[in-house]
Design a protein around this motif. Structure first.
Motif, PDB file in Angstrom:
ATOM      1  N   ALA A 197      32.192  -7.045  77.756  1.00 39.44           N
ATOM      2  CA  ALA A 197      31.833  -6.296  76.487  1.00 39.44           C
ATOM      3  C   ALA A 197      30.171  -6.367  76.621  1.00 39.44           C
ATOM      4  O   ALA A 197      29.633  -5.504  76.547  1.00 39.44           O
ATOM      5  CB  ALA A 197      32.459  -6.790  75.255  1.00 39.44           C
ATOM      6  N   TRP A 202      32.776  -1.344  79.833  1.00 40.61           N
ATOM      7  CA  TRP A 202      33.761  -0.649  78.879  1.00 40.61           C
ATOM      8  C   TRP A 202      35.065  -0.548  79.518  1.00 40.61           C
ATOM      9  O   TRP A 202      36.215  -0.635  78.943  1.00 40.61           O
ATOM     10  CB  TRP A 202      33.168   0.359  77.861  1.00 40.61           C
ATOM     11  N   VAL A 230      36.059  -0.505  71.805  1.00 41.61           N
ATOM     12  CA  VAL A 230      35.941  -0.119  73.260  1.00 41.61           C
ATOM     13  C   VAL A 230      35.903   1.316  73.440  1.00 41.61           C
ATOM     14  O   VAL A 230      35.210   1.866  73.990  1.00 41.61           O
ATOM     15  CB  VAL A 230      36.914  -0.907  74.022  1.00 41.61           C
TER      16      VAL A 230
END
Ligand code: ZN
Length: 442
Positions: A197, A202, A230
């Motif tokens: 992250a 992603w 996400v």
């Protein structure tokens, strides 16, 4: 008991045999060269028996002497082992009491005695950590990588070291290796996910979450919200409008309370002419968690409507949460734009009982100004200066406030750590218990 009876029986037999032999007449004569032995059978048998016993004893002594070096070596090894573990224990105590030099010297002694580097390296790592000798910590951790038992522990330390000095690519490399070694370990998943992250990987982060959630390694609620966050970031980075829309919609399905997901989905749906669906998504999001951005998105879906129509539309948006402060503020703002001063004040009135927030004070000032009451407007603006703040996106980890939502906290890099809340809650609660100001209720 049985063994004793058997022993007693054997003894009885031996005595009976000896008595029988002693009763036998006759003798034995041995002639050998010039040597002659004359004796009875029992004496000869007794002699043979005594000779056998002596021989067995002599052999026993010889065997013991033969094995003595290895017994002594084993005893020495055992003593060194005990001393080694004692040094290790004292080393751990030294670490616990903050004495790095003593810990290091005991680690070296333990290593010399035990010859087990992985065990003593742990102690050396801790001693180096006490000294803040980071190169030495990393050297020892790298050495621990060579042994399969200590490799995961070493990787955990290396991830932390690399993260602390801001070397995210190195930390990510270690985290990937840790996950390969321990795909079922929660810490390995957390470390890898956090670094994916932080480095905005992603797609990989999403795949990892999926795998971990399927295996039940991440708590279901956490996994759900994380996937939504996400997906919002993936949608924002998406090059095609259709793909972005579908990602935003998926994120909204997973987390209706995540306003940015609904806002993104509504914007893309609006651009594609699907206004009805966009409105439904925003209404659902408002009922899950009211947020001013949702109201703005709702109004933006039909920009050509006049301001009075927009107030009516907003009433539909907030219908599920009519008493929520955000619902009142949104309706007041829309009424103000439509120059409906009375209704605007009516929406705000319930919010003025306690300490009204900055936004409420400013809206009251704007209403007073709209009604031509300049003095009252000024009073409200004065009051706004000391008013408690309105909710913002606030990082649960470091407390940083942001106007816009992002999956990563802009300050501490925490993932999915932003919540829509009032900053300095302690301050605002103080303000709400402060004595009322000398301002008459308008
Ligand atoms: Zn933060």
């Amino acid at each position: 008991m049985i063994r004793f009876l058997v022993y007693l029986g054997l003894l009885g037999l031996a005595v009976a045999g000896a008595v029988w032999l002693a009763d036998q007449p006759g003798g034995v004569v041995v002639d050998w060269q010039d040597w002659r032995l004359e004796t009875s059978v029992p004496v000869l048998l007794g002699g043979v028996l005594a000779f056998g016993v002596l021989l067995a004893l002599a052999l026993g002594v010889l065997r013991f002497l033969g094995r003595a070096p290895s017994i002594l070596a084993r005893a020495r090894r055992e003593r060194r082992r005990v001393m080694g573990y004692q040094a290790l224990t004292r080393g751990l105590v030294a670490v616990a009491s903050g004495d790095a030099a003593e810990a290091r010297s005991l680690a070296k002694r333990a290593e010399a005695l035990l010859g087990d580097p992985p065990l003593t390296r742990l102690l050396l790592v801790q001693a180096a950590q006490l000294d803040r000798d980071l190169p030495e910590v990393e050297r020892q951790l790298e050495a621990m990588l060579e042994t399969s038992e200590t490799a995961p522990l070493a990787l955990r330390g290396l991830i932390r070291q690399a993260s602390e000095r801001g070397d995210l690519p190195a930390a990510l490399g270690h985290a990937r290796r840790a996950y390969e070694l321990r795909p079922g370990a929660e810490w390995a998943i957390e470390a890898l996910f956090g670094l994916l992250a932080k480095t905005a990987n992603w797609s990989e982060a999403h795949a990892l979450l999926d795998r971990a959630a399927k295996r039940g390694l991440v708590e279901r609620e956490t996994a759900r919200h994380r996937r939504a966050a996400v997906l919002v970031e993936l949608a924002r980075a998406s090059a095609t409008a259709d793909h972005a829309r579908s990602l935003f919609e998926k994120a909204h399905e997973l987390a209706p309370d995540l306003a940015p997901a609904a806002m993104g989905a509504a914007r893309k749906l609006g651009e594609a002419g699907k206004t009805g669906k966009a409105e439904r998504i925003l209404e659902r999001a408002w009922s899950a968690m009211p947020h001013p951005g949702l109201a703005k998105s709702y109004l933006a879906l039909k920009p050509d409507q006049d301001n009075v129509r927009q107030v009516l539309r907003l009433e539909k948006l907030v219908a599920a949460r009519p008493d929520h402060p955000e619902s009142r503020l949104a309706l007041a703002e829309a009424s103000l734009a439509a120059r409906l001063w009375g209704p605007a004040r009516g929406h705000l009135t319930p919010l003025l009982e306690d300490a009204p927030s900055l936004r409420a004070c400013r809206l009251m000032a704007a209403i007073a100004e709209g009604e031509g009451q300049a003095e009252r407007a000024r009073q409200w603006l004065d009051r706004a200066l000391a008013a408690p703040p309105d909710p913002v996106w606030l990082c649960r980890a470091c407390g940083t406030a942001s106007l816009d939502w992002q999956a990563l906290c802009p300050r501490c890099g925490g993932f999915d750590s932003l919540v829509y809340d009032v900053p300095f809650r302690a301050l605002s609660s103080l303000a709400s218990t402060a004595p009322p100001e000398a301002l008459p209720a308008p």
